[in-house]
Design a protein around this motif. Structure first.
Motif, mmCIF file in Angstrom:
data_model
loop_
_atom_site.group_PDB
_atom_site.id
_atom_site.type_symbol
_atom_site.label_atom_id
_atom_site.label_comp_id
_atom_site.label_asym_id
_atom_site.label_seq_id
_atom_site.Cartn_x
_atom_site.Cartn_y
_atom_site.Cartn_z
ATOM 1 N N SER C 260 0.787 -1.400 0.182
ATOM 2 C CA SER C 260 -0.303 -0.091 0.262
ATOM 3 C C SER C 260 1.168 1.030 -0.007
ATOM 4 N N LYS C 261 1.587 1.410 1.218
ATOM 5 C CA LYS C 261 2.661 2.350 0.680
ATOM 6 C C LYS C 261 3.607 2.225 -0.912
ATOM 7 N N HIS C 262 4.320 1.794 -1.291
ATOM 8 C CA HIS C 262 4.271 1.660 -2.501
ATOM 9 C C HIS C 262 3.464 2.247 -3.419
ATOM 10 N N ALA C 263 2.909 2.066 -3.825
ATOM 11 C CA ALA C 263 1.691 2.593 -4.461
ATOM 12 C C ALA C 263 1.037 3.679 -3.817
ATOM 13 N N ASP C 264 1.143 4.766 -2.673
ATOM 14 C CA ASP C 264 1.071 5.543 -2.224
ATOM 15 C C ASP C 264 1.886 6.637 -3.053
ATOM 16 N N GLU C 265 3.242 6.069 -2.307
ATOM 17 C CA GLU C 265 4.588 7.014 -3.085
ATOM 18 C C GLU C 265 4.299 7.126 -4.339
ATOM 19 N N MET C 266 4.140 6.295 -5.489
ATOM 20 C CA MET C 266 4.201 6.435 -7.357
ATOM 21 C C MET C 266 3.525 7.955 -6.888
ATOM 22 N N SER C 267 2.034 7.379 -6.111
ATOM 23 C CA SER C 267 0.997 8.417 -6.037
ATOM 24 C C SER C 267 1.393 9.540 -5.869
ATOM 25 N N GLN C 268 1.927 9.854 -4.985
ATOM 26 C CA GLN C 268 2.838 11.003 -4.995
ATOM 27 C C GLN C 268 3.219 11.997 -6.192
ATOM 28 N N ILE C 269 3.980 10.581 -6.391
ATOM 29 C CA ILE C 269 4.895 11.135 -7.457
ATOM 30 C C ILE C 269 4.439 11.482 -8.844
ATOM 31 N N VAL C 270 3.643 10.764 -9.079
ATOM 32 C CA VAL C 270 2.153 11.224 -10.026
ATOM 33 C C VAL C 270 1.989 12.564 -10.008
ATOM 34 N N LYS C 271 0.918 12.950 -8.529
ATOM 35 C CA LYS C 271 1.070 13.990 -8.641
ATOM 36 C C LYS C 271 1.636 15.044 -8.734
ATOM 37 N N ARG C 310 -11.069 7.422 -18.017
ATOM 38 C CA ARG C 310 -12.140 8.360 -18.125
ATOM 39 C C ARG C 310 -12.841 8.783 -17.650
ATOM 40 N N TRP C 311 -13.378 9.637 -16.755
ATOM 41 C CA TRP C 311 -13.361 9.390 -15.228
ATOM 42 C C TRP C 311 -15.119 10.032 -14.784
ATOM 43 N N LEU C 312 -15.371 11.144 -15.184
ATOM 44 C CA LEU C 312 -16.618 11.684 -15.671
ATOM 45 C C LEU C 312 -16.478 13.384 -16.681
ATOM 46 N N ARG C 313 -17.661 13.309 -17.127
ATOM 47 C CA ARG C 313 -17.402 14.267 -17.891
ATOM 48 C C ARG C 313 -17.163 16.184 -17.654
ATOM 49 N N TYR C 314 -16.357 17.108 -16.965
ATOM 50 C CA TYR C 314 -16.571 18.366 -16.010
ATOM 51 C C TYR C 314 -17.011 19.223 -16.653
ATOM 52 N N ASP C 315 -16.813 19.304 -18.251
ATOM 53 C CA ASP C 315 -17.550 20.773 -18.765
ATOM 54 C C ASP C 315 -17.873 19.831 -20.208
ATOM 55 N N ASP C 316 -18.124 21.456 -20.916
ATOM 56 C CA ASP C 316 -18.664 21.134 -22.213
ATOM 57 C C ASP C 316 -16.807 20.328 -23.406
ATOM 58 N N THR C 317 -15.842 21.211 -22.358
ATOM 59 C CA THR C 317 -14.980 20.283 -22.820
ATOM 60 C C THR C 317 -13.179 20.109 -22.166
ATOM 61 N N HIS C 318 -13.784 19.595 -21.017
ATOM 62 C CA HIS C 318 -12.534 18.950 -20.110
ATOM 63 C C HIS C 318 -13.764 17.658 -19.664
ATOM 64 N N SER C 319 -12.475 17.153 -19.559
ATOM 65 C CA SER C 319 -13.428 15.884 -18.371
ATOM 66 C C SER C 319 -12.076 15.372 -17.184
ATOM 67 N N VAL C 320 -12.757 14.423 -16.996
ATOM 68 C CA VAL C 320 -11.503 14.696 -15.319
ATOM 69 C C VAL C 320 -11.196 13.008 -15.586
ATOM 70 N N ILE C 321 -9.764 12.677 -15.804
ATOM 71 C CA ILE C 321 -9.126 11.389 -16.065
ATOM 72 C C ILE C 321 -8.515 11.005 -14.842
ATOM 73 N N ARG C 322 -8.274 9.608 -14.682
ATOM 74 C CA ARG C 322 -7.489 8.961 -13.008
ATOM 75 C C ARG C 322 -6.546 8.500 -13.470
ATOM 76 N N PHE C 323 -5.243 8.364 -13.100
ATOM 77 C CA PHE C 323 -4.145 7.435 -13.336
ATOM 78 C C PHE C 323 -3.863 7.024 -11.713
ATOM 79 N N SER C 324 -4.202 5.695 -11.386
ATOM 80 C CA SER C 324 -3.642 4.757 -10.396
ATOM 81 C C SER C 324 -2.381 3.842 -10.663
ATOM 82 N N THR C 325 -1.696 4.396 -9.522
ATOM 83 C CA THR C 325 -0.615 2.922 -9.259
ATOM 84 C C THR C 325 -1.128 2.099 -8.293
ATOM 85 N N CYS C 326 -0.358 1.282 -8.133
ATOM 86 C CA CYS C 326 -0.504 -0.396 -7.118
ATOM 87 C C CYS C 326 0.494 -0.870 -6.506
#
Lengths: 341, 341, 341, 341
Positions: C260-271, C310-326
């Motif tokens: 779990s810790k490893h994935a969190d650390e990778m995710s923080q680098i992504v962020k 692809r997570w959800l439509r944000y507005d007419d020209t933007h969407s929310v996308i998700r990057f997962s680590t594990c």
């Protein structure tokens, strides 16, 4: 004490009771196979001018919603419904009990628009993951709504159009159907309403019967073995005649419509009287229920003199209260009410 | 045509209708909170001499079985029941619809014995794998059974004893309760019957009411939020008064018992008459239904003159047919019947 | 192609596979009665320092939610849940299938607050008609939420306090529990989390197992005959060892927490990397999932080079996308990702 | 201690584990959309020579029965099943949980005959009141049965013929399918079996997999939105690859059939050995389970030396015990067993 608490405080219209008395000793087949039930079904099909419709009688509104929805939906489907509807709140989870999700759309006034329904359906089928979601399998509306509002012919036509495009039925809960059809604001006939949906029910309980609702499938869409489904849900009366006779009388000599019209007229007098005395309407109802936003202190005082329903809290110092009329409301009671407020 | 087809062919006993007429315009609270329902509940508690019993009114027998069983069982429990009972066959799977298995025990005559129930329970708990099986959570019997048989005081006492040992309720389906209690063969009072089970219902539909069954929980065992459960099952009438008034009248001036007794007496005349003419009884019923084994050719001829129920095929050339009496059966009809056979 | 699409794209952590290989030929009892399952249960009880907890292994998250909720709720109860939760949308109505309504509260970020829950409960019990409504029987939250957010110790304490006042259990969906507990933003230990709820589950599937979730009842509240309920829901594996062995390994030598810790650390680098390049975060996640609001044209280009959700439509020209680590995300993949954006 | 207790005491066949190890780090889509699952489905369709079949993977047998039956039946339908089947007894009411009644037919040896099924269906539709009964919507059999018996090609052909006449599907529970197909007594090929039913499943759990069953719809009859139904039942694994990979390996190089054949051969040695020593067979099984009627005192002694399953009480002094072989049973163990008895 004077009561405007609801539209089911009395028993049945006297002509209905009279009919029960007259027919009492006829020996008839059970489980809805009696001759009165057959006549009542025929009357209803005539009044909506649809000989191929199929009609069934059930006992109450929640039961009817539960059985119709459960019978028409596939197990993986849910029903699109306005969020303020009683089905969502005051039916004790009767729909979810049958395994189906309510797909509630937010509304301003409890009415669904075709545009909102279309948007929901489009978004659903656009979602890459919709196979993991509850499929929208029906649209459910009340006519009139719990707040006494009705749909116009145009609104219903558009709603039905969306349903046809997505091949899902439109179900109209008509617990208070007559009050809508006979409303001065209605621009639709009963026949037209029946054409603009796939299934609806005619409420007996709230329009002068002791009990009973008449489900009408309008487009050769009676679910297969529907009698078995009714029995399985514990809703097949041995003495089906009880409801058949009542609907036979309601649909003889226009009784159903006259009772509804009377209640609407009484309600309009209530509305006019309250507005003249400066009461603030919660919304503009032209059917048998009137909702007003009233100060809590005033409500408390009023409750000493007359019975009505407390509907919802409006703000810290006001609540919405409801006054209902029905077939049994004499005009003198309405006048007395207006004197009290 | 003369009919002995069932015990629900007519409407309601005239005194019940009269009471509905008299009370019709009283404005009353809905959903079983009316004053008539309260009085009817009190009457029933008085007649069984159990002030702490709780009483609820429902509309029909299948519905009552479904709700009582679903409310009292845990989700992982089923109900022990005789295999010949109508719940197993003619209720369209209403119990399984609620997720519960019927644990059917084979019986000779549709009656369960304490010994059979005890053996089932012992075997169940002896099974190493019983955690993978449906737990027996209730014993269900009909009094009288579908074949008109009754349990003796000793039989009920023993059945109740087993249930108490295993801490599961005994539920008596009393769709025709009165016909059992008033039978000349009965050795039990109503009060005693109520003491020898945990829950039972008093059938109104088959004993002179238009509809309605009264569920009685006898031992502080009303399920929590039972009203909510009733509503969730679509079984809470807005005009609860309809059933309350009928039971109030049934339990006033001994009406329920008189109607039952009359039907039993008429049935005994039928029985005696048939036996004298050499008809072979299927079993020995002392309540309001009589079953005879008759040749198919004779049945066909008889069916031209009188209505009765075909019950089951007995062998290649005989069937079992049923003749029912009820509160509405005049003795002259019975005499006419006996002339026809 | 580089993939950050989800946290279940690979098989199992190699040490888990190794353990399956090592233990493969041991003959063990079936249905969760094997020695590995017993050891795994003991390990989990040790790590939360609660010897009286009870632990059961199931196969997946939807199944676990369905069984725990169905087993803990009374039939007339529903579960309070944040409206944005996956249970409400992407679980195909699995909870409603069991007959229970989701009582969805609107939330800003998918987290429920104690104040919102309290208000809902107060309003419910204040409603004169609450006997006709679905009783709130449980509070359900995800930790972390579907958007990677966690609850603070204070927030959980307050939520649990409301639940205790109203005597309903707090259920924590821990499909990604480890990612929350090991988050740099977490102020809570595993033991504390286990004390601040009545039941939770530890997700195996999304933290390095092939399958499997561990349900933990923390307060002597395992539902009666829970094994029977699991079997009844079709969720009792014959080779229960498959999940027991995996959890035994996950909770040996701290593996679950390290992964779990490893994935969190990778995710923080992504962020950090995305923020430095000017990407707009949808919300501030400190766990293994990062959500960004991105222009649709840019998303299309990015999708040529790397996989994400692809997570959800944000507005007419933007969407929310998700990057997962594990557990299986090597740092070099993260660095490559950052070069691509 | 030597164990012949069941056919799921070990983990997985080593080649299956090896395949899981080899494929472990491939990044694959979730929820059954991975490439291994696709290959496994193709292999199965090839082996039954039915390109239009549809295949889905589930986790265990009870789950598979529950989902297939619930998905194929209409809500008012039940499933015809032999009374001795485990579905009736040891599946905790998993079918009734979904609302469907088991229509159990009495059998001598746990096998249904076409004649019995036809008689049931004829009697049902002849009953005037069948609209109040649960409609028979499917025939369910196990191949082999819980007692190791198989159906001949003629028997299956006749059963399927009745089903086709009444337009209801024939469902074959193949939890131990391979042991039947590879039995020396079998006169049917896999392809033929697949043609003689409408849906069946191939048991992985009891034939060398860690978990997993493959459902095969053979005649363009996959229920609409079946993935949604699987998800709704909580049975859609995020890492669907776990089962896909196992079936891919089972259906590569004939592994599934070789494992089955080996177990059958070991079982025949057991059978021969027991018979030679004078043990009395309960019935004549040619698959991987052998049942003997043994004195209780002897059983007690035997249980000190070897593990087996106690099946049922035969009479006051004898019980039926079961010895199972499987892919993992070495011949030397069988020889040791024969020395012990």
């Amino acid at each position: 004490m004077l009561s405007f608490e609801n539209d089911y405080s009395e028993g049945a219209h006297p002509r209905i009771l009279q009919k029960l008395v007259e027919t009492n000793m006829h020996q008839e087949a059970g489980y809805g196979e009696d001759s009165f039930t057959a006549q009542a079904k025929a009357k209803i099909k005539t009044v909506i001018d649809n000989p191929s419709a199929s009609v069934h009688f059930l006992q109450g509104g929640t039961q009817t919603n539960q059985i119709v929805i459960d019978a028409l939906l596939e197990p993986y489907e849910g029903v699109i419904t306005p969020d303020k509807g009683h089905m969502n709140v005051h039916e004790a989870g009767a729909i979810e009990y049958t395994g189906h999700k309510l797909l509630s759309l937010p509304t301003v006034d409890g009415k669904l628009t075709a545009a909102e329904v279309r948007k929901y359906l489009e978004t659903f089928y656009d979602d890459d993951h919709h196979e993991f979601m509850v499929f929208p399998g029906m649209v459910y509306i009340s006519y009139p709504t719990e707040y006494g509002l009705i749909y116009s012919k145009k609104e219903l036509t558009e709603l039905h159009q969306v349903c046809k495009e997505y091949q899902i039925p439109l179900f109209i809960d008509g617990a208070r159907l007559g009050y809508g059809l006979m409303s001065s604001a209605s621009d639709i006939t009963f026949k037209e309403l029946a054409q603009l949906c796939d299934v609806f029910y005619i409420g007996g309980t709230k329009t002068g019967a002791l009990c009973g609702e008449a489900v009408v499938f309008t487009s050769d869409n009676e679910p297969k073995h529907f009698i078995t489904t009714i029995k399985q849900h514990g809703a097949l009366l041995a003495k089906g005649r009880l409801i058949g006779i009542q609907f036979l009388e309601l649909f003889s000599n226009n009784l159903y419509f006259e009772l509804s019209k009377h209640a609407d007229e009484m309600s309009q007098i209530v509305k006019k009287g309250f507005l003249e005395k400066g009461y603030r309407p919660y919304l503009n109802s032209d059917t048998n229920q009137q909702f007003f936003i009233v100060e809590d202190t005033k409500i408390k005082a009023l409750a000493q003199k007359v019975r009505f329903a407390r509907w919802l809290r409006y703000d810290d110092t006001h609540s919405v209260i409801r006054f209902s009329t029905c077939w049994a409301t004499p005009e003198k009671n309405v006048q007395e009410l207006l004197k009290l407020i």
